[in-house]
Design a protein around this motif. Sequence first.
Motif, PDB file in Angstrom:
ATOM      1  N   GLU A  80       0.813  -1.220   0.000  1.00  0.00           N
ATOM      2  CA  GLU A  80       0.000   0.000   0.000  1.00  0.00           C
ATOM      3  C   GLU A  80       0.848   1.271   0.000  1.00  0.00           C
ATOM      4  O   GLU A  80       0.567   2.222  -0.742  1.00  0.00           O
ATOM      5  N   ARG A  84       2.871  -0.073  -4.622  1.00  0.00           N
ATOM      6  CA  ARG A  84       1.885   0.468  -5.571  1.00  0.00           C
ATOM      7  C   ARG A  84       2.156   1.926  -5.933  1.00  0.00           C
ATOM      8  O   ARG A  84       2.058   2.291  -7.115  1.00  0.00           O
ATOM      9  N   GLY A 122      -4.437 -12.279  -0.918  1.00  0.00           N
ATOM     10  CA  GLY A 122      -5.565 -11.646  -1.587  1.00  0.00           C
ATOM     11  C   GLY A 122      -6.236 -10.606  -0.708  1.00  0.00           C
ATOM     12  O   GLY A 122      -6.623  -9.529  -1.182  1.00  0.00           O
ATOM     13  N   SER A 125      -3.047  -7.740   0.261  1.00  0.00           N
ATOM     14  CA  SER A 125      -2.373  -7.013  -0.822  1.00  0.00           C
ATOM     15  C   SER A 125      -3.129  -7.070  -2.138  1.00  0.00           C
ATOM     16  O   SER A 125      -2.558  -6.805  -3.197  1.00  0.00           O
ATOM     17  N   GLU A 126      -4.392  -7.463  -2.071  1.00  0.00           N
ATOM     18  CA  GLU A 126      -5.249  -7.539  -3.249  1.00  0.00           C
ATOM     19  C   GLU A 126      -4.654  -8.414  -4.345  1.00  0.00           C
ATOM     20  O   GLU A 126      -4.887  -8.195  -5.527  1.00  0.00           O
TER      21      GLU A 126
END
Length: 210
Positions: A80, A84, A122, A125-126
């Motif tokens: 985050e 990214r 998931g 950290s998506e």
Amino acid sequence: MIAGRFIALEGGEGVGKSTQARLLAQDLRARGFDVVITREPGGTAGAETIRSLLLTTEGEGWGARAEALLFAAARADHVEKLIRPALARGAWVICDRYVDSSRAYQGGAGGLSDADVLALHGIGSEGLLPDRTLLLTIDPAVSAQRLALRDGDSADRIGGRDARYHAGVAAAFLRFAAEESRRFAVINAQGTPDEVARRAFAAIADLIAQ
């Protein structure tokens, strides 16, 4: 804006990930790229705090499930706050370890299922995965010699686990590379640092061309 690229270096103890991350960044910067080098667990203030909890040799340590949760929390903060944003501005991110280490250490060698480790990834950290994962491999005897020179008798809690555990880690990494051959590139890490660096750079050359 051109999208950034995300490269992770994986492998067992003493294979030279940190050295190769530095050399790869050096090569990319020489070609004009903005490059961020980072590591896991770590990379942000919060994640570095969790790193100290995970790797300290004091106290009882953590079970595989607690370890996996802590690694996932550190990674969530890292993704985050550092990874990214760097990718969004068009930088290349080179990370010394990422989620495949959790899959190999807490999963393959620690006994958790791969599905559980990926589920945590998931959520936290998506599901972000690298564009290319460079798996450095080396003869265990060579890595043992390197570790003896580097650490002496002061290995951290995870690095100091027994040979059977680390053999399980190595086997898990090779299995991931075979199953996900489009993302992984297996790099022979024996030889001089510059020789290995040339192999690593060749394994990402197609990403530069895109």
